[in-house]
Motif scaffolding. Sequence first.
Motif, short mmCIF file in Angstrom:
data_model
loop_
_atom_site.label_atom_id
_atom_site.label_comp_id
_atom_site.label_asym_id
_atom_site.label_seq_id
_atom_site.Cartn_x
_atom_site.Cartn_y
_atom_site.Cartn_z
N LEU A 50 37.24 10.31 90.39
CA LEU A 50 38.26 9.56 91.11
C LEU A 50 39.68 10.00 90.76
N LEU A 51 39.90 10.35 89.50
CA LEU A 51 41.26 10.57 89.00
C LEU A 51 41.68 12.03 88.91
N ALA A 52 40.75 12.94 89.08
CA ALA A 52 41.10 14.36 88.93
C ALA A 52 42.20 14.77 89.91
N ILE A 144 53.52 2.34 83.26
CA ILE A 144 52.17 2.08 82.75
C ILE A 144 51.92 0.58 82.66
N SER A 145 50.85 0.12 83.27
CA SER A 145 50.46 -1.30 83.20
C SER A 145 48.96 -1.39 83.48
N THR A 146 48.19 -1.91 82.53
CA THR A 146 46.74 -1.98 82.74
C THR A 146 46.39 -2.90 83.90
N SER A 147 47.17 -3.95 84.10
CA SER A 147 46.90 -4.90 85.19
C SER A 147 47.58 -4.51 86.49
N GLY A 148 48.66 -3.73 86.38
CA GLY A 148 49.48 -3.43 87.54
C GLY A 148 50.40 -4.58 87.93
N ASN A 149 50.52 -5.58 87.06
CA ASN A 149 51.29 -6.78 87.39
C ASN A 149 52.40 -7.08 86.38
N SER A 150 52.77 -6.13 85.55
CA SER A 150 53.81 -6.38 84.55
C SER A 150 55.17 -6.48 85.23
N PRO A 151 55.83 -7.65 85.18
CA PRO A 151 57.09 -7.83 85.92
C PRO A 151 58.17 -6.83 85.54
N ASN A 152 58.31 -6.53 84.25
CA ASN A 152 59.40 -5.62 83.87
C ASN A 152 59.09 -4.18 84.28
N VAL A 153 57.83 -3.81 84.36
CA VAL A 153 57.48 -2.48 84.85
C VAL A 153 57.71 -2.40 86.36
N VAL A 167 57.89 8.04 91.23
CA VAL A 167 57.17 7.16 90.31
C VAL A 167 55.72 7.63 90.20
N ILE A 168 55.25 7.71 88.97
CA ILE A 168 53.84 7.93 88.69
C ILE A 168 53.34 6.66 88.00
N ALA A 169 52.46 5.93 88.66
CA ALA A 169 51.97 4.65 88.14
C ALA A 169 50.59 4.85 87.53
N LEU A 170 50.44 4.37 86.31
CA LEU A 170 49.17 4.45 85.58
C LEU A 170 48.69 3.02 85.38
N THR A 171 47.63 2.63 86.11
CA THR A 171 47.19 1.23 86.12
C THR A 171 45.67 1.14 85.97
N GLY A 172 45.18 -0.08 86.15
CA GLY A 172 43.75 -0.39 86.24
C GLY A 172 43.62 -1.62 87.12
N LYS A 173 42.45 -2.24 87.11
CA LYS A 173 42.24 -3.50 87.84
C LYS A 173 42.72 -3.43 89.29
N CYS A 190 44.82 5.04 89.10
CA CYS A 190 44.26 3.71 88.86
C CYS A 190 42.86 3.82 88.28
N VAL A 191 42.69 3.37 87.05
CA VAL A 191 41.39 3.42 86.38
C VAL A 191 40.45 2.39 87.01
N PRO A 192 39.24 2.78 87.39
CA PRO A 192 38.33 1.86 88.06
C PRO A 192 37.60 0.94 87.08
N ALA A 193 38.37 0.04 86.47
CA ALA A 193 37.79 -0.88 85.48
C ALA A 193 38.65 -2.14 85.42
#
Length: 222
Positions: A50-52, A144-153, A167-173, A190-193
């Motif tokens: 997915l991420l390659a 970078i935000s694991t949830s994708g919901n960090s207000p300051n990010v 912008v390059i966004a590194l997220t999950g969920k 986006c990590v599939p987890a």
Amino acid sequence: MSMICTRSARSLCNNSPVTEMQPDFRMDLKSRINKHFTDSAHLKLQAMELLADPLTRASERMAQCLMNEGKILSCGNGGSAADAQHFAAELLNRFEVERPPLAAMALSTDTSTLTSIANDYSYNDVFSKQVRALGKSGDLLLAISTSGNSPNVMEAIHAAHDRHMGVIALTGKKGGKMAGMLGPNDIHICVPADRTARIQEVHLLCLHCMCDAIDCLLLGVE
């Protein structure tokens, strides 16, 4: 195991040490540790397909930015702040081969800046004000935000767009709210987890992949 855990918790609350660990509990821990390794390995193999592509495109954008004398600003909270700093350090110093230093900066390291902005304005502004001050057209923001919901990010992404930065966004969920903020020229990894620990483990691998790819693109490393 539950009885032992309850007894251990009671001992912690009473500030008294647990003097004995039962053998069956030790074996349960070993099984849990094995599962962490197995789950992490399975997710990384799943994420590889997915991420390659987005990792390739992100690495090319970063290398182009650096060759054009731009810089990469990175930000995140908690473990993601550590990842932002880790990435900046690998570029500023070196990754695995000798090369000139590359222009990268983590926005989570200056405690005076962070605390003054949070105190005078809002914690939501701690990254965006730095982006507005330091970012320019042609630079990149690694958000970078694991949830994708960090207000300051998310505020940092708004600021980057205002400064005509990519912008390059590194997220999950599934990317959270950040997924809907990205423009056509931005890149979403986006990590599939859903589990934060697993997402962070793949985030670190993604960062190392990009560091290696940047070196290959700039230096012709095989």
